[in-house]
Design a protein around this motif. Structure first.
Motif, PDB file in Angstrom:
ATOM      1  N   ARG A 189       0.820  -1.218   0.000  1.00  0.00           N
ATOM      2  CA  ARG A 189       0.000   0.000   0.000  1.00  0.00           C
ATOM      3  C   ARG A 189       0.853   1.268   0.000  1.00  0.00           C
ATOM      4  NH1 ARG A 189      -2.644  -3.870   3.020  1.00  0.00           N
ATOM      5  NH2 ARG A 189      -4.842  -4.161   2.523  1.00  0.00           N
ATOM      6  N   PRO A 190       0.266   2.401  -0.425  1.00  0.00           N
ATOM      7  CA  PRO A 190       0.998   3.676  -0.413  1.00  0.00           C
ATOM      8  C   PRO A 190       1.163   4.206   1.006  1.00  0.00           C
ATOM      9  CG  PRO A 190      -1.265   4.025  -1.131  1.00  0.00           C
ATOM     10  CD  PRO A 190      -1.074   2.533  -1.043  1.00  0.00           C
ATOM     11  N   LEU A 191       1.973   5.254   1.130  1.00  0.00           N
ATOM     12  CA  LEU A 191       2.218   5.888   2.423  1.00  0.00           C
ATOM     13  C   LEU A 191       0.985   6.646   2.900  1.00  0.00           C
ATOM     14  CD1 LEU A 191       5.681   7.399   1.489  1.00  0.00           C
ATOM     15  CD2 LEU A 191       5.322   5.463   3.022  1.00  0.00           C
ATOM     16  N   LEU A 192       0.728   6.560   4.194  1.00  0.00           N
ATOM     17  CA  LEU A 192      -0.421   7.246   4.776  1.00  0.00           C
ATOM     18  C   LEU A 192      -0.038   7.830   6.129  1.00  0.00           C
ATOM     19  CD1 LEU A 192      -3.240   4.607   4.078  1.00  0.00           C
ATOM     20  CD2 LEU A 192      -2.882   6.749   2.842  1.00  0.00           C
ATOM     21  N   GLY A 193      -0.756   8.857   6.549  1.00  0.00           N
ATOM     22  CA  GLY A 193      -0.686   9.373   7.908  1.00  0.00           C
ATOM     23  C   GLY A 193       0.712   9.724   8.381  1.00  0.00           C
ATOM     24  N   ASP A 194       1.052   9.234   9.576  1.00  0.00           N
ATOM     25  CA  ASP A 194       2.340   9.564  10.201  1.00  0.00           C
ATOM     26  C   ASP A 194       3.518   9.113   9.365  1.00  0.00           C
ATOM     27  OD1 ASP A 194       0.978  10.680  12.301  1.00  0.00           O
ATOM     28  OD2 ASP A 194       1.203   8.950  13.635  1.00  0.00           O
ATOM     29  N   LEU A 211      10.977  20.758   8.572  1.00  0.00           N
ATOM     30  CA  LEU A 211       9.517  20.666   8.507  1.00  0.00           C
ATOM     31  C   LEU A 211       8.927  20.853   9.900  1.00  0.00           C
ATOM     32  CD1 LEU A 211       6.915  19.998   6.929  1.00  0.00           C
ATOM     33  CD2 LEU A 211       7.370  17.580   7.364  1.00  0.00           C
ATOM     34  N   ASP A 212       7.956  21.755  10.010  1.00  0.00           N
ATOM     35  CA  ASP A 212       7.292  22.040  11.284  1.00  0.00           C
ATOM     36  C   ASP A 212       5.794  21.832  11.110  1.00  0.00           C
ATOM     37  OD1 ASP A 212       6.301  22.924  13.675  1.00  0.00           O
ATOM     38  OD2 ASP A 212       7.195  24.931  13.581  1.00  0.00           O
ATOM     39  N   GLY A 213       5.295  20.722  11.661  1.00  0.00           N
ATOM     40  CA  GLY A 213       3.872  20.417  11.522  1.00  0.00           C
ATOM     41  C   GLY A 213       2.968  21.437  12.166  1.00  0.00           C
ATOM     42  N   ALA A 214       3.515  22.249  13.104  1.00  0.00           N
ATOM     43  CA  ALA A 214       2.712  23.276  13.766  1.00  0.00           C
ATOM     44  C   ALA A 214       2.671  24.575  12.969  1.00  0.00           C
ATOM     45  CB  ALA A 214       3.275  23.555  15.164  1.00  0.00           C
ATOM     46  N   ASP A 215       3.462  24.656  11.908  1.00  0.00           N
ATOM     47  CA  ASP A 215       3.484  25.848  11.050  1.00  0.00           C
ATOM     48  C   ASP A 215       2.412  25.676   9.972  1.00  0.00           C
ATOM     49  OD1 ASP A 215       4.137  27.576   8.821  1.00  0.00           O
ATOM     50  OD2 ASP A 215       6.072  27.928   9.791  1.00  0.00           O
ATOM     51  N   PHE A 216       1.517  26.641   9.857  1.00  0.00           N
ATOM     52  CA  PHE A 216       0.405  26.525   8.906  1.00  0.00           C
ATOM     53  C   PHE A 216       0.907  26.386   7.468  1.00  0.00           C
ATOM     54  CE2 PHE A 216      -2.600  28.468   5.915  1.00  0.00           C
ATOM     55  CZ  PHE A 216      -3.678  27.613   6.091  1.00  0.00           C
ATOM     56  N   THR A 217       1.975  27.123   7.137  1.00  0.00           N
ATOM     57  CA  THR A 217       2.515  27.052   5.774  1.00  0.00           C
ATOM     58  C   THR A 217       2.976  25.634   5.448  1.00  0.00           C
ATOM     59  OG1 THR A 217       3.204  29.368   5.840  1.00  0.00           O
ATOM     60  CG2 THR A 217       4.263  27.954   4.203  1.00  0.00           C
ATOM     61  N   ALA A 223      -0.457  18.992   3.032  1.00  0.00           N
ATOM     62  CA  ALA A 223      -1.783  18.591   2.551  1.00  0.00           C
ATOM     63  C   ALA A 223      -1.821  18.563   1.028  1.00  0.00           C
ATOM     64  CB  ALA A 223      -2.845  19.535   3.104  1.00  0.00           C
ATOM     65  N   SER A 224      -1.200  19.544   0.390  1.00  0.00           N
ATOM     66  CA  SER A 224      -1.179  19.588  -1.078  1.00  0.00           C
ATOM     67  C   SER A 224      -0.381  18.418  -1.648  1.00  0.00           C
ATOM     68  CB  SER A 224      -0.572  20.915  -1.557  1.00  0.00           C
ATOM     69  OG  SER A 224      -1.410  21.993  -1.237  1.00  0.00           O
ATOM     70  N   ILE A 225       0.775  18.137  -1.041  1.00  0.00           N
ATOM     71  CA  ILE A 225       1.606  17.031  -1.518  1.00  0.00           C
ATOM     72  C   ILE A 225       0.880  15.700  -1.354  1.00  0.00           C
ATOM     73  CG2 ILE A 225       3.741  15.749  -1.076  1.00  0.00           C
ATOM     74  CD1 ILE A 225       4.994  18.468  -0.286  1.00  0.00           C
ATOM     75  N   ALA A 226       0.230  15.513  -0.213  1.00  0.00           N
ATOM     76  CA  ALA A 226      -0.511  14.272   0.023  1.00  0.00           C
ATOM     77  C   ALA A 226      -1.629  14.110  -0.999  1.00  0.00           C
ATOM     78  CB  ALA A 226      -1.074  14.266   1.435  1.00  0.00           C
ATOM     79  N   ARG A 227      -2.307  15.212  -1.316  1.00  0.00           N
ATOM     80  CA  ARG A 227      -3.416  15.146  -2.275  1.00  0.00           C
ATOM     81  C   ARG A 227      -2.911  14.839  -3.687  1.00  0.00           C
ATOM     82  NH1 ARG A 227      -4.666  19.923  -1.920  1.00  0.00           N
ATOM     83  NH2 ARG A 227      -3.864  20.709  -3.908  1.00  0.00           N
ATOM     84  N   ILE A 228      -1.790  15.454  -4.073  1.00  0.00           N
ATOM     85  CA  ILE A 228      -1.253  15.280  -5.423  1.00  0.00           C
ATOM     86  C   ILE A 228      -0.685  13.877  -5.634  1.00  0.00           C
ATOM     87  CG2 ILE A 228       0.614  16.013  -6.971  1.00  0.00           C
ATOM     88  CD1 ILE A 228       0.237  18.856  -5.734  1.00  0.00           C
ATOM     89  N   THR A 229       0.034  13.365  -4.638  1.00  0.00           N
ATOM     90  CA  THR A 229       0.760  12.098  -4.807  1.00  0.00           C
ATOM     91  C   THR A 229       0.006  10.887  -4.289  1.00  0.00           C
ATOM     92  OG1 THR A 229       1.890  12.240  -2.656  1.00  0.00           O
ATOM     93  CG2 THR A 229       2.934  13.339  -4.547  1.00  0.00           C
ATOM     94  N   GLY A 230      -0.942  11.084  -3.383  1.00  0.00           N
ATOM     95  CA  GLY A 230      -1.633   9.941  -2.790  1.00  0.00           C
ATOM     96  C   GLY A 230      -0.702   9.026  -2.020  1.00  0.00           C
ATOM     97  N   GLY A 231       0.432   9.551  -1.557  1.00  0.00           N
ATOM     98  CA  GLY A 231       1.383   8.733  -0.805  1.00  0.00           C
ATOM     99  C   GLY A 231       2.214   7.808  -1.670  1.00  0.00           C
ATOM    100  N   ASN A 232       2.267   8.081  -2.974  1.00  0.00           N
ATOM    101  CA  ASN A 232       3.014   7.243  -3.901  1.00  0.00           C
ATOM    102  C   ASN A 232       4.486   7.650  -3.912  1.00  0.00           C
ATOM    103  OD1 ASN A 232       4.152   6.724  -6.778  1.00  0.00           O
ATOM    104  ND2 ASN A 232       2.370   5.387  -6.661  1.00  0.00           N
ATOM    105  N   PHE A 233       5.376   6.698  -3.605  1.00  0.00           N
ATOM    106  CA  PHE A 233       6.807   6.973  -3.497  1.00  0.00           C
ATOM    107  C   PHE A 233       7.360   7.620  -4.764  1.00  0.00           C
ATOM    108  CE2 PHE A 233       8.237   4.431   0.268  1.00  0.00           C
ATOM    109  CZ  PHE A 233       9.177   5.338   0.706  1.00  0.00           C
TER     110      PHE A 233
END
Length: 272
Positions: A189-194, A211-217, A223-233
């Motif tokens: 399966r592709p990468l997900l979540g943590d 990378l700072d998960g608490a930074d909105f930017t 979120a954009s990268i996850a949506r574009i790639t679907g976690g595909n390596f």
């Protein structure tokens, strides 16, 4: 003889949960001497995991560029003696004759290397050493080639893993003599979540960024990268090559949603 070429752009291997699950699957197939099916979308990491498991990145150059030996090759002999795995990618429209010839060549070379390591000079059977055959791109095999693999499995005390796209398990079910010997199946399966966040942090670091998960930017870019790639390596790597270019050309030091979308616009997005 042809086998899979190493990628031109060497990437540091990231040990993910899916890779560990593949290793567990391969170990069971090897121990129980079954046929296993591994399937998943293109680019999720099936081939990389299989090559890593077989240490193929290290041993392939010696096995494919067969020639005079030197002292440094002893490390490869030792690796093959520990691994006991033959990894192979068949040519497109691989037929029985070509498949048998190529696998026999690889097997013979692996045996010679392990003989050099162990000091043995005589083996009773050609498959005394190799315990597992991992065959990538299994959709390329025709009926005769599949029948050859079934016969190879029946006649020798080995495990066999066939790697392919989703649906390969349905295709194999049309060959009852082969399918009845399948003991295990693994859905890669592709990468997900943590885990996706962990891999993205590595990509940020490679660019010299934090990378700072608490930074909105950063969160918006993730979120954009996850949506574009679907976690595909594979798509992640392609996208970050373009992100690096966009940052460099525009003299930027922050990966924003706009940077991600600019990078995405230069790609032909597809899992291929």
């Amino acid at each position: 003889m042809r086998t899979t070429k190493a990628p031109r752009r060497a990437e540091a291997f990231i040990v993910t949960k899916e890779h560990r699950r593949f290793m567990e699957f391969a170990n069971v197939v090897r121990k129980e001497r079954y046929i296993g099916l591994c399937y998943g979308a293109a680019g999720v990491g099936k081939t990389q995991s299989a090559r890593r498991y077989a240490h193929w990145q290290s041993v392939e150059p010696l096995l494919t560029r067969w020639g005079p030996r030197d002292e440094a090759d002893k490390k490869i002999y030792a690796t093959l003696a520990r691994s006991r795995v033959l990894f192979f990618t068949p040519d497109v429209r691989a037929n029985f004759g070509a498949l048998r010839h190529q696998i026999d060549d690889l097997l013979g070379r692996i045996n010679v290397c392990i003989d050099q390591h162990t000091g043995k000079t005589a083996r009773t059977l050609p498959w005394d050493y190799v315990e597992l055959v991992v065959l990538d791109e299994a959709e390329r095999l025709n009926t005769a080639a599949l029948e050859y693999l079934r016969d190879l499995f029946d006649r020798n005390d080995i495990g066999l893993i066939l790697i392919g796209m989703p649906g390969i398990e349905k295709r194999m079910s049309r060959y009852p003599q082969l399918y009845s010997r399948v003991g295990f199946a693994h859905h890669y399966r592709p990468l997900l979540g943590d885990e996706l966040s962990f891999v993205l942090a590595r990509h940020w670091q490679k660019l010299g960024l934090q990378l700072d998960g608490a930074d909105f930017t950063d969160a918006q870019a993730i979120a954009s990268i996850a949506r574009i790639t679907g976690g595909n390596f594979r798509l992640l790597r392609r996208l970050f090559l373009q992100i690096e270019r966009v940052l460099r050309v525009n003299d930027l030091t922050v990966i924003t949603d706009d940077v991600v979308n600019a990078a995405r616009s230069t790609l032909v997005i597809g899992v291929s």
